[in-house]
Motif scaffolding. Structure first.
Motif, PDB file in Angstrom:
ATOM      1  N   VAL A  16      50.404 -37.620 -89.148  1.00  0.00           N
ATOM      2  CA  VAL A  16      49.546 -38.592 -88.465  1.00  0.00           C
ATOM      3  C   VAL A  16      48.152 -38.011 -88.235  1.00  0.00           C
ATOM      4  O   VAL A  16      47.133 -38.647 -88.519  1.00  0.00           O
ATOM      5  CB  VAL A  16      50.185 -39.031 -87.120  1.00  0.00           C
ATOM      6  N   ALA A  17      48.100 -36.777 -87.726  1.00  0.00           N
ATOM      7  CA  ALA A  17      46.812 -36.130 -87.452  1.00  0.00           C
ATOM      8  C   ALA A  17      46.026 -35.927 -88.752  1.00  0.00           C
ATOM      9  O   ALA A  17      44.809 -36.112 -88.783  1.00  0.00           O
ATOM     10  CB  ALA A  17      47.025 -34.800 -86.742  1.00  0.00           C
ATOM     11  N   ARG A  18      46.720 -35.556 -89.826  1.00  0.00           N
ATOM     12  CA  ARG A  18      46.063 -35.354 -91.124  1.00  0.00           C
ATOM     13  C   ARG A  18      45.339 -36.623 -91.562  1.00  0.00           C
ATOM     14  O   ARG A  18      44.173 -36.574 -91.963  1.00  0.00           O
ATOM     15  CB  ARG A  18      47.075 -34.942 -92.188  1.00  0.00           C
ATOM     16  N   ARG A  19      46.024 -37.753 -91.474  1.00  0.00           N
ATOM     17  CA  ARG A  19      45.401 -39.032 -91.894  1.00  0.00           C
ATOM     18  C   ARG A  19      44.133 -39.327 -91.108  1.00  0.00           C
ATOM     19  O   ARG A  19      43.122 -39.725 -91.668  1.00  0.00           O
ATOM     20  CB  ARG A  19      46.385 -40.183 -91.716  1.00  0.00           C
ATOM     21  N   ILE A  20      44.213 -39.143 -89.802  1.00  0.00           N
ATOM     22  CA  ILE A  20      43.061 -39.428 -88.945  1.00  0.00           C
ATOM     23  C   ILE A  20      41.908 -38.467 -89.246  1.00  0.00           C
ATOM     24  O   ILE A  20      40.759 -38.887 -89.406  1.00  0.00           O
ATOM     25  CB  ILE A  20      43.460 -39.350 -87.453  1.00  0.00           C
ATOM     26  N   LEU A  21      42.212 -37.184 -89.338  1.00  0.00           N
ATOM     27  CA  LEU A  21      41.157 -36.191 -89.574  1.00  0.00           C
ATOM     28  C   LEU A  21      40.551 -36.307 -90.973  1.00  0.00           C
ATOM     29  O   LEU A  21      39.346 -36.108 -91.147  1.00  0.00           O
ATOM     30  CB  LEU A  21      41.692 -34.785 -89.310  1.00  0.00           C
ATOM     31  N   PHE A 106      49.179 -38.933 -78.677  1.00  0.00           N
ATOM     32  CA  PHE A 106      47.772 -39.317 -78.788  1.00  0.00           C
ATOM     33  C   PHE A 106      47.664 -40.471 -79.775  1.00  0.00           C
ATOM     34  O   PHE A 106      48.578 -40.745 -80.536  1.00  0.00           O
ATOM     35  CB  PHE A 106      46.909 -38.138 -79.231  1.00  0.00           C
ATOM     36  N   ASP A 107      46.529 -41.141 -79.729  1.00  0.00           N
ATOM     37  CA  ASP A 107      46.277 -42.197 -80.711  1.00  0.00           C
ATOM     38  C   ASP A 107      45.003 -41.851 -81.475  1.00  0.00           C
ATOM     39  O   ASP A 107      44.348 -40.847 -81.203  1.00  0.00           O
ATOM     40  CB  ASP A 107      46.200 -43.579 -80.047  1.00  0.00           C
ATOM     41  N   ARG A 108      44.679 -42.683 -82.445  1.00  0.00           N
ATOM     42  CA  ARG A 108      43.512 -42.453 -83.302  1.00  0.00           C
ATOM     43  C   ARG A 108      42.236 -42.283 -82.482  1.00  0.00           C
ATOM     44  O   ARG A 108      41.451 -41.359 -82.718  1.00  0.00           O
ATOM     45  CB  ARG A 108      43.368 -43.606 -84.296  1.00  0.00           C
ATOM     46  N   GLN A 109      42.022 -43.143 -81.518  1.00  0.00           N
ATOM     47  CA  GLN A 109      40.790 -43.109 -80.728  1.00  0.00           C
ATOM     48  C   GLN A 109      40.632 -41.791 -79.969  1.00  0.00           C
ATOM     49  O   GLN A 109      39.562 -41.190 -79.956  1.00  0.00           O
ATOM     50  CB  GLN A 109      40.773 -44.293 -79.758  1.00  0.00           C
ATOM     51  N   ILE A 110      41.719 -41.324 -79.359  1.00  0.00           N
ATOM     52  CA  ILE A 110      41.668 -40.061 -78.604  1.00  0.00           C
ATOM     53  C   ILE A 110      41.389 -38.887 -79.539  1.00  0.00           C
ATOM     54  O   ILE A 110      40.505 -38.068 -79.286  1.00  0.00           O
ATOM     55  CB  ILE A 110      42.980 -39.830 -77.828  1.00  0.00           C
ATOM     56  N   LEU A 111      42.139 -38.818 -80.649  1.00  0.00           N
ATOM     57  CA  LEU A 111      41.961 -37.707 -81.584  1.00  0.00           C
ATOM     58  C   LEU A 111      40.556 -37.717 -82.182  1.00  0.00           C
ATOM     59  O   LEU A 111      39.897 -36.679 -82.249  1.00  0.00           O
ATOM     60  CB  LEU A 111      43.017 -37.761 -82.691  1.00  0.00           C
ATOM     61  N   GLU A 112      40.076 -38.879 -82.580  1.00  0.00           N
ATOM     62  CA  GLU A 112      38.717 -38.973 -83.135  1.00  0.00           C
ATOM     63  C   GLU A 112      37.685 -38.493 -82.121  1.00  0.00           C
ATOM     64  O   GLU A 112      36.760 -37.767 -82.481  1.00  0.00           O
ATOM     65  CB  GLU A 112      38.413 -40.407 -83.566  1.00  0.00           C
TER      66      GLU A 112
END
Length: 121
Positions: A16-21, A106-112
């Motif tokens: 999940v983190a890989r996709r977002i990053l 976490f979600d996309r918004q937080i990680l971003e």
């Protein structure tokens, strides 16, 4: 492009983190424990690290202390990720050199938001 090392023993979290990053234009590497992460950092230091607190072999805090003592280890922006809402544990991570922290899940918004700051630096 900046590089990021995702350090987490959960393959789902890494995926999940890989996709977002990658959407943020990071070149992403993965490690499933602190020892593997440290070995990768000794080969090539990333610009940023998403670091899980609780892992086998070497915890996130142990890795963080080792990283920050290593030549060049002061460079990466490290986001310490924990499921525990333990202010003491978070404070220890920040004292050991974490740049920031976030809670799981976490979600996309937080990680971003945590990594857009690192990209600007």
């Amino acid at each position: 492009m900046k590089s990021c090392l995702i350090v987490d023993d959960s393959s789902v979290v890494r995926k999940v983190a890989r996709r977002i990053l990658e959407d943020l234009d990071y070149i992403v590497e993965e490690a499933e424990d602190g020892q593997e992460a440290f070995d990768k950092c000794r080969q090539e230091m990333p610009d940023a690290i998403l670091l899980d607190a609780s892992m086998p072999i070497m915890t996130g805090l142990e890795f963080l202390k080792l990283l920050r003592a290593f030549v060049g280890g002061e460079k990466p922006h490290v986001v310490y990720c924990t499921i525990e809402n333990d202010i003491g544990a978070i404070a220890m991570a920040l004292k050991a050199g974490a740049s920031d922290y976030m809670m799981k899940p976490f979600d996309r918004q937080i990680l971003e938001s945590k990594f857009e700051l690192a990209q600007a630096a």
